[in-house]
Design a protein around this motif. Structure first.
Motif, PDB file in Angstrom:
ATOM      1  N   GLU A 179       0.826  -1.207   0.000  1.00  0.00           N
ATOM      2  CA  GLU A 179       0.000   0.000   0.000  1.00  0.00           C
ATOM      3  C   GLU A 179       0.858   1.254   0.000  1.00  0.00           C
ATOM      4  O   GLU A 179       0.510   2.259  -0.632  1.00  0.00           O
ATOM      5  N   MET A 180       1.994   1.202   0.690  1.00  0.00           N
ATOM      6  CA  MET A 180       2.868   2.372   0.764  1.00  0.00           C
ATOM      7  C   MET A 180       3.377   2.765  -0.623  1.00  0.00           C
ATOM      8  O   MET A 180       3.542   3.953  -0.934  1.00  0.00           O
ATOM      9  N   PHE A 181       3.610   1.751  -1.485  1.00  0.00           N
ATOM     10  CA  PHE A 181       4.127   2.040  -2.821  1.00  0.00           C
ATOM     11  C   PHE A 181       3.042   2.002  -3.895  1.00  0.00           C
ATOM     12  O   PHE A 181       3.333   2.109  -5.078  1.00  0.00           O
ATOM     13  N   GLY A 182       1.792   1.796  -3.478  1.00  0.00           N
ATOM     14  CA  GLY A 182       0.695   1.859  -4.432  1.00  0.00           C
ATOM     15  C   GLY A 182       0.466   0.590  -5.225  1.00  0.00           C
ATOM     16  O   GLY A 182      -0.095   0.647  -6.324  1.00  0.00           O
ATOM     17  N   PHE A 183       0.891  -0.554  -4.678  1.00  0.00           N
ATOM     18  CA  PHE A 183       0.654  -1.833  -5.347  1.00  0.00           C
ATOM     19  C   PHE A 183      -0.525  -2.553  -4.690  1.00  0.00           C
ATOM     20  O   PHE A 183      -0.775  -2.397  -3.502  1.00  0.00           O
ATOM     21  N   GLU A 184      -1.219  -3.362  -5.481  1.00  0.00           N
ATOM     22  CA  GLU A 184      -2.341  -4.125  -4.945  1.00  0.00           C
ATOM     23  C   GLU A 184      -1.961  -5.562  -4.596  1.00  0.00           C
ATOM     24  O   GLU A 184      -2.527  -6.154  -3.689  1.00  0.00           O
ATOM     25  N   ASP A 185      -1.004  -6.117  -5.339  1.00  0.00           N
ATOM     26  CA  ASP A 185      -0.663  -7.525  -5.154  1.00  0.00           C
ATOM     27  C   ASP A 185       0.852  -7.694  -5.218  1.00  0.00           C
ATOM     28  O   ASP A 185       1.545  -6.971  -5.947  1.00  0.00           O
ATOM     29  N   PHE A 186       1.369  -8.669  -4.468  1.00  0.00           N
ATOM     30  CA  PHE A 186       2.816  -8.877  -4.441  1.00  0.00           C
ATOM     31  C   PHE A 186       3.357  -9.275  -5.809  1.00  0.00           C
ATOM     32  O   PHE A 186       4.523  -9.010  -6.125  1.00  0.00           O
ATOM     33  N   ASP A 187       2.524  -9.909  -6.625  1.00  0.00           N
ATOM     34  CA  ASP A 187       2.970 -10.320  -7.956  1.00  0.00           C
ATOM     35  C   ASP A 187       3.498  -9.139  -8.761  1.00  0.00           C
ATOM     36  O   ASP A 187       4.332  -9.318  -9.664  1.00  0.00           O
TER      37      ASP A 187
END
Length: 221
Positions: A179-187
């Motif tokens: 969330e801090m970097f604006g991603f939704e999924d680790f993939d």
């Protein structure tokens, strides 16, 4: 090489495929003379063998060369189909190269000279130690998987951004980090270099921090 064993693991549970009660008792006596705590059982045919394997725990199956109702191939098949980890040893009265090869091909883990106490005791003790090692390894693997599951659960529920980076690449990141970097999924960042998330103006400073950590030095606040 030895593996620490619990009290129950120190008792060798032997299942003899043997027609003669006297011959079975002789083998057990030889093992006990070596200081082995033995819990013996004896069977004569396939049905008795299946029932014994299903109803209790067995460490080692000793197949007598004089067993008339079960051969090595059939015994090995029953042991394998039980799905339990145990050692099958073919007892022999004499050793030849052909006998050894035949026993190994038909499913025995080893052969033991019933007429030579030292050889019988050595083979049985070694197989029991190997069996104990395999069981200890499975327990450690289970404990490791449980520890890993708990660690992932703890990191996943943490409100602090946490990531694991190996050789500069992301191998794990929790939800707060994504969330801090604006991603939704680790993939989306798996295998992504962490330097790709650092602005070019601060990239060299960050490299210095990584170098400090690789040398075991404490990085600046």
């Amino acid at each position: 090489f030895s593996v620490p064993m619990g009290k129950a693991d120190k008792v060798l549970r032997v299942l003899l495929v043997e027609d003669s009660v006297e011959d079975a008792e002789q083998v057990i006596s030889l093992l006990r003379n070596a200081g082995i705590a033995v819990r013996p059982n004896r069977v004569e045919d396939a049905e008795q063998l299946k029932e014994a394997l299903e109803s209790g725990s067995t460490d080692i199956v000793l197949l007598s060369p004089r067993a008339k109702k079960l051969n090595l191939t059939d015994t090995a098949g029953i042991v394998q189909r039980s799905g339990k980890d145990m050692s099958l040893i073919q007892l022999v009265d004499s050793v030849t190269q052909d006998a050894v090869l035949k026993a190994m091909r038909e499913g025995a883990r080893d052969i033991a000279l019933r007429t030579t106490p030292d050889h019988l005791q050595t083979v049985v003790l070694r197989e029991f130690e190997n069996l104990s090692t395999r069981r200890a390894l499975r327990r450690m693997e289970a404990a490791w998987r449980e520890s890993e599951r708990r660690a992932h659960s703890l990191l996943g529920s943490s409100r602090d951004p946490i990531a694991y980076v190996h050789e500069g690449m992301h191998v794990y990141a929790n939800k707060a980090y994504l969330e801090m970097f604006g991603f939704e999924d680790f993939d989306e960042i798996e295998g992504l270099a962490i330097l790709d998330l650092i602005t070019s103006g601060d990239a060299e400073k960050f490299r210095n921090v990584l170098r400090m950590q690789s040398k075991g030095e404490k990085p600046p606040e």
